[in-house]
Design a protein around this motif. Structure first.
Motif, PDB file in Angstrom:
ATOM      1  N   PHE A 177       3.763 -11.181  12.812  1.00  0.00           N
ATOM      2  CA  PHE A 177       4.707 -12.160  12.279  1.00  0.00           C
ATOM      3  C   PHE A 177       4.826 -12.034  10.776  1.00  0.00           C
ATOM      4  O   PHE A 177       3.856 -12.178  10.047  1.00  0.00           O
ATOM      5  CB  PHE A 177       4.273 -13.584  12.637  1.00  0.00           C
ATOM      6  N   ASN A 178       6.047 -11.752  10.331  1.00  0.00           N
ATOM      7  CA  ASN A 178       6.388 -11.767   8.909  1.00  0.00           C
ATOM      8  C   ASN A 178       7.413 -12.880   8.741  1.00  0.00           C
ATOM      9  O   ASN A 178       8.473 -12.840   9.370  1.00  0.00           O
ATOM     10  CB  ASN A 178       6.975 -10.418   8.480  1.00  0.00           C
ATOM     11  N   PRO A 179       7.122 -13.887   7.902  1.00  0.00           N
ATOM     12  CA  PRO A 179       8.056 -15.011   7.759  1.00  0.00           C
ATOM     13  C   PRO A 179       9.314 -14.677   6.963  1.00  0.00           C
ATOM     14  O   PRO A 179      10.246 -15.480   6.920  1.00  0.00           O
ATOM     15  CB  PRO A 179       7.220 -16.055   7.026  1.00  0.00           C
ATOM     16  N   GLY A 180       9.368 -13.501   6.334  1.00  0.00           N
ATOM     17  CA  GLY A 180      10.474 -13.219   5.413  1.00  0.00           C
ATOM     18  C   GLY A 180      10.181 -13.926   4.100  1.00  0.00           C
ATOM     19  O   GLY A 180       9.034 -14.181   3.765  1.00  0.00           O
ATOM     20  N   SER A 181      11.208 -14.266   3.351  1.00  0.00           N
ATOM     21  CA  SER A 181      11.022 -14.948   2.074  1.00  0.00           C
ATOM     22  C   SER A 181      11.958 -16.146   1.950  1.00  0.00           C
ATOM     23  O   SER A 181      13.147 -16.027   2.233  1.00  0.00           O
ATOM     24  CB  SER A 181      11.294 -13.984   0.913  1.00  0.00           C
ATOM     25  N   PRO A 182      11.418 -17.289   1.491  1.00  0.00           N
ATOM     26  CA  PRO A 182      12.276 -18.455   1.294  1.00  0.00           C
ATOM     27  C   PRO A 182      13.028 -18.436  -0.033  1.00  0.00           C
ATOM     28  O   PRO A 182      13.879 -19.290  -0.278  1.00  0.00           O
ATOM     29  CB  PRO A 182      11.282 -19.620   1.327  1.00  0.00           C
ATOM     30  N   THR A 183      12.725 -17.456  -0.894  1.00  0.00           N
ATOM     31  CA  THR A 183      13.326 -17.438  -2.231  1.00  0.00           C
ATOM     32  C   THR A 183      13.926 -16.098  -2.641  1.00  0.00           C
ATOM     33  O   THR A 183      14.606 -16.020  -3.660  1.00  0.00           O
ATOM     34  CB  THR A 183      12.271 -17.824  -3.287  1.00  0.00           C
ATOM     35  N   ASP A 184      13.660 -15.031  -1.885  1.00  0.00           N
ATOM     36  CA  ASP A 184      14.143 -13.698  -2.254  1.00  0.00           C
ATOM     37  C   ASP A 184      14.472 -12.913  -0.982  1.00  0.00           C
ATOM     38  O   ASP A 184      13.664 -12.129  -0.502  1.00  0.00           O
ATOM     39  CB  ASP A 184      13.091 -12.975  -3.089  1.00  0.00           C
ATOM     40  N   LYS A 185      15.674 -13.120  -0.452  1.00  0.00           N
ATOM     41  CA  LYS A 185      16.046 -12.519   0.828  1.00  0.00           C
ATOM     42  C   LYS A 185      16.367 -11.030   0.749  1.00  0.00           C
ATOM     43  O   LYS A 185      16.508 -10.373   1.776  1.00  0.00           O
ATOM     44  CB  LYS A 185      17.205 -13.279   1.458  1.00  0.00           C
ATOM     45  N   LYS A 193       9.032 -10.877  14.293  1.00  0.00           N
ATOM     46  CA  LYS A 193       8.230 -11.555  15.322  1.00  0.00           C
ATOM     47  C   LYS A 193       8.262 -10.651  16.539  1.00  0.00           C
ATOM     48  O   LYS A 193       9.293 -10.506  17.182  1.00  0.00           O
ATOM     49  CB  LYS A 193       8.781 -12.934  15.663  1.00  0.00           C
ATOM     50  N   LYS A 194       7.120  -9.997  16.808  1.00  0.00           N
ATOM     51  CA  LYS A 194       7.059  -9.116  17.964  1.00  0.00           C
ATOM     52  C   LYS A 194       5.627  -8.946  18.431  1.00  0.00           C
ATOM     53  O   LYS A 194       4.682  -9.274  17.710  1.00  0.00           O
ATOM     54  CB  LYS A 194       7.706  -7.778  17.666  1.00  0.00           C
ATOM     55  N   GLY A 198       0.837  -1.195   0.000  1.00  0.00           N
ATOM     56  CA  GLY A 198       0.000   0.000   0.000  1.00  0.00           C
ATOM     57  C   GLY A 198       0.867   1.238   0.000  1.00  0.00           C
ATOM     58  O   GLY A 198       2.087   1.157  -0.151  1.00  0.00           O
ATOM     59  N   ARG A 199       0.237   2.367   0.194  1.00  0.00           N
ATOM     60  CA  ARG A 199       0.964   3.639   0.176  1.00  0.00           C
ATOM     61  C   ARG A 199       0.930   4.262   1.561  1.00  0.00           C
ATOM     62  O   ARG A 199      -0.032   4.137   2.289  1.00  0.00           O
ATOM     63  CB  ARG A 199       0.330   4.588  -0.830  1.00  0.00           C
ATOM     64  N   GLY A 200       2.005   4.962   1.845  1.00  0.00           N
ATOM     65  CA  GLY A 200       2.088   5.653   3.126  1.00  0.00           C
ATOM     66  C   GLY A 200       2.260   4.676   4.275  1.00  0.00           C
ATOM     67  O   GLY A 200       1.940   3.502   4.166  1.00  0.00           O
ATOM     68  N   LYS A 201       2.829   5.131   5.349  1.00  0.00           N
ATOM     69  CA  LYS A 201       3.045   4.334   6.554  1.00  0.00           C
ATOM     70  C   LYS A 201       3.992   3.177   6.286  1.00  0.00           C
ATOM     71  O   LYS A 201       4.374   2.894   5.160  1.00  0.00           O
ATOM     72  CB  LYS A 201       1.731   3.852   7.135  1.00  0.00           C
ATOM     73  N   THR A 202       4.347   2.493   7.334  1.00  0.00           N
ATOM     74  CA  THR A 202       5.203   1.314   7.187  1.00  0.00           C
ATOM     75  C   THR A 202       4.336   0.093   6.891  1.00  0.00           C
ATOM     76  O   THR A 202       3.118   0.102   7.115  1.00  0.00           O
ATOM     77  CB  THR A 202       5.999   1.040   8.477  1.00  0.00           C
ATOM     78  N   THR A 203       4.966  -0.958   6.421  1.00  0.00           N
ATOM     79  CA  THR A 203       4.238  -2.209   6.169  1.00  0.00           C
ATOM     80  C   THR A 203       3.540  -2.674   7.445  1.00  0.00           C
ATOM     81  O   THR A 203       2.365  -3.045   7.417  1.00  0.00           O
ATOM     82  CB  THR A 203       5.209  -3.295   5.657  1.00  0.00           C
ATOM     83  N   GLU A 204       4.253  -2.643   8.568  1.00  0.00           N
ATOM     84  CA  GLU A 204       3.656  -3.089   9.836  1.00  0.00           C
ATOM     85  C   GLU A 204       2.429  -2.259  10.200  1.00  0.00           C
ATOM     86  O   GLU A 204       1.407  -2.815  10.609  1.00  0.00           O
ATOM     87  CB  GLU A 204       4.677  -3.003  10.969  1.00  0.00           C
ATOM     88  N   LYS A 205       2.524  -0.943  10.065  1.00  0.00           N
ATOM     89  CA  LYS A 205       1.382  -0.085  10.414  1.00  0.00           C
ATOM     90  C   LYS A 205       0.186  -0.368   9.508  1.00  0.00           C
ATOM     91  O   LYS A 205      -0.959  -0.381   9.965  1.00  0.00           O
ATOM     92  CB  LYS A 205       1.773   1.389  10.355  1.00  0.00           C
ATOM     93  N   ARG A 206       0.432  -0.588   8.226  1.00  0.00           N
ATOM     94  CA  ARG A 206      -0.678  -0.912   7.314  1.00  0.00           C
ATOM     95  C   ARG A 206      -1.343  -2.227   7.733  1.00  0.00           C
ATOM     96  O   ARG A 206      -2.572  -2.357   7.675  1.00  0.00           O
ATOM     97  CB  ARG A 206      -0.175  -0.996   5.873  1.00  0.00           C
ATOM     98  N   CYS A 207      -0.546  -3.189   8.151  1.00  0.00           N
ATOM     99  CA  CYS A 207      -1.093  -4.495   8.549  1.00  0.00           C
ATOM    100  C   CYS A 207      -1.903  -4.395   9.836  1.00  0.00           C
ATOM    101  O   CYS A 207      -2.971  -4.996   9.956  1.00  0.00           O
ATOM    102  CB  CYS A 207       0.037  -5.513   8.701  1.00  0.00           C
ATOM    103  N   ALA A 264      -3.152 -12.656  16.413  1.00  0.00           N
ATOM    104  CA  ALA A 264      -1.919 -12.524  15.637  1.00  0.00           C
ATOM    105  C   ALA A 264      -2.237 -11.988  14.254  1.00  0.00           C
ATOM    106  O   ALA A 264      -3.351 -12.170  13.745  1.00  0.00           O
ATOM    107  CB  ALA A 264      -1.219 -13.876  15.517  1.00  0.00           C
ATOM    108  N   ILE A 265      -1.239 -11.341  13.652  1.00  0.00           N
ATOM    109  CA  ILE A 265      -1.331 -10.879  12.269  1.00  0.00           C
ATOM    110  C   ILE A 265      -0.111 -11.402  11.529  1.00  0.00           C
ATOM    111  O   ILE A 265       1.031 -11.147  11.931  1.00  0.00           O
ATOM    112  CB  ILE A 265      -1.386  -9.340  12.166  1.00  0.00           C
ATOM    113  N   ILE A 266      -0.374 -12.143  10.461  1.00  0.00           N
ATOM    114  CA  ILE A 266       0.680 -12.644   9.586  1.00  0.00           C
ATOM    115  C   ILE A 266       0.696 -11.756   8.352  1.00  0.00           C
ATOM    116  O   ILE A 266      -0.353 -11.490   7.760  1.00  0.00           O
ATOM    117  CB  ILE A 266       0.418 -14.113   9.201  1.00  0.00           C
ATOM    118  N   PHE A 267       1.885 -11.307   7.965  1.00  0.00           N
ATOM    119  CA  PHE A 267       1.986 -10.422   6.810  1.00  0.00           C
ATOM    120  C   PHE A 267       3.295 -10.670   6.080  1.00  0.00           C
ATOM    121  O   PHE A 267       4.145 -11.435   6.517  1.00  0.00           O
ATOM    122  CB  PHE A 267       1.871  -8.952   7.242  1.00  0.00           C
ATOM    123  N   GLY A 268       3.465 -10.016   4.946  1.00  0.00           N
ATOM    124  CA  GLY A 268       4.670 -10.161   4.133  1.00  0.00           C
ATOM    125  C   GLY A 268       5.104  -8.814   3.601  1.00  0.00           C
ATOM    126  O   GLY A 268       5.216  -7.857   4.338  1.00  0.00           O
TER     127      GLY A 268
END
Length: 165
Positions: free
Chosen positions: A129-137, A120-121, A89-98, A109-113
């Motif tokens: 919780f954001n798992p990160g990426s298994p294919t694009d670090k 994890k906090k 999305g636009r504006g704010k951080t990814t965490e704030k949007r989630c 819990a909220i899972i996001f990417g």
């Protein structure tokens, strides 16, 4: 209950197959949650052959995926409410949007990417919780995905690894 969590796989652009470490963990999992940016529908079908799949679409996903997935879902699993959203999305951080995506709902819990950054906090009693990426670090030191074990509590953990082979 044992749940595998991944996001930002960007397949087949970033990898033609899932890493071996993830494939090994799929044996015996009860559910797979994908937090968006699959990129193509083939991965969705591949995962469904191994376990039930829940997920959302992300900003790079195909029209085919957008036709079968929602932008945001709320799962109830063993009495816990888990929100899943990609986070673009636009504006704010990814965490704030989630967090704002689930402002009107009680979630455990909220899972996001989206950011490809493992997180994890706890935020106001909600596990983020954001798992990160298994294919694009990207700029992260490791590739990663998550495992959620549900017993009498939610236990989120990352699995970090060096090679996406």
């Amino acid at each position: 209950m044992r749940i595998l969590i991944l996001s930002d796989t960007h397949m087949p652009m970033k990898s033609k197959q899932l890493p071996g470490v993830f494939l090994n963990e799929m044996n015996g999992c009860d559910l797979i949650i994908h937090a968006g940016d699959w990129q193509s529908i083939e991965l969705y079908h591949e995962l469904k052959e191994c376990a039930p799949v829940e997920g959302v679409y992300g900003n790079t996903d195909s029209d085919e995926l957008r036709a079968i997935l929602k932008g945001k879902i709320l799962l109830e699993i063993e009495g816990y409410k888990i929100g899943v959203v990609h986070g673009h999305g636009r504006g704010k951080t990814t965490e704030k949007r989630c967090i704002e995506a689930f402002d009107d709902e009680e979630v455990d819990a909220i899972i996001f990417g989206h950011s490809h950054i493992p997180v994890k906090k706890l935020h106001n009693g909600v596990i983020l919780f954001n798992p990160g990426s298994p294919t694009d670090k990207r700029r992260q030191p490791n590739y990663s995905f998550g495992i959620l074990e549900i017993t009498d509590e939610l236990k989120f953990n990352h699995v970090f690894f060096d090679s996406k082979e």
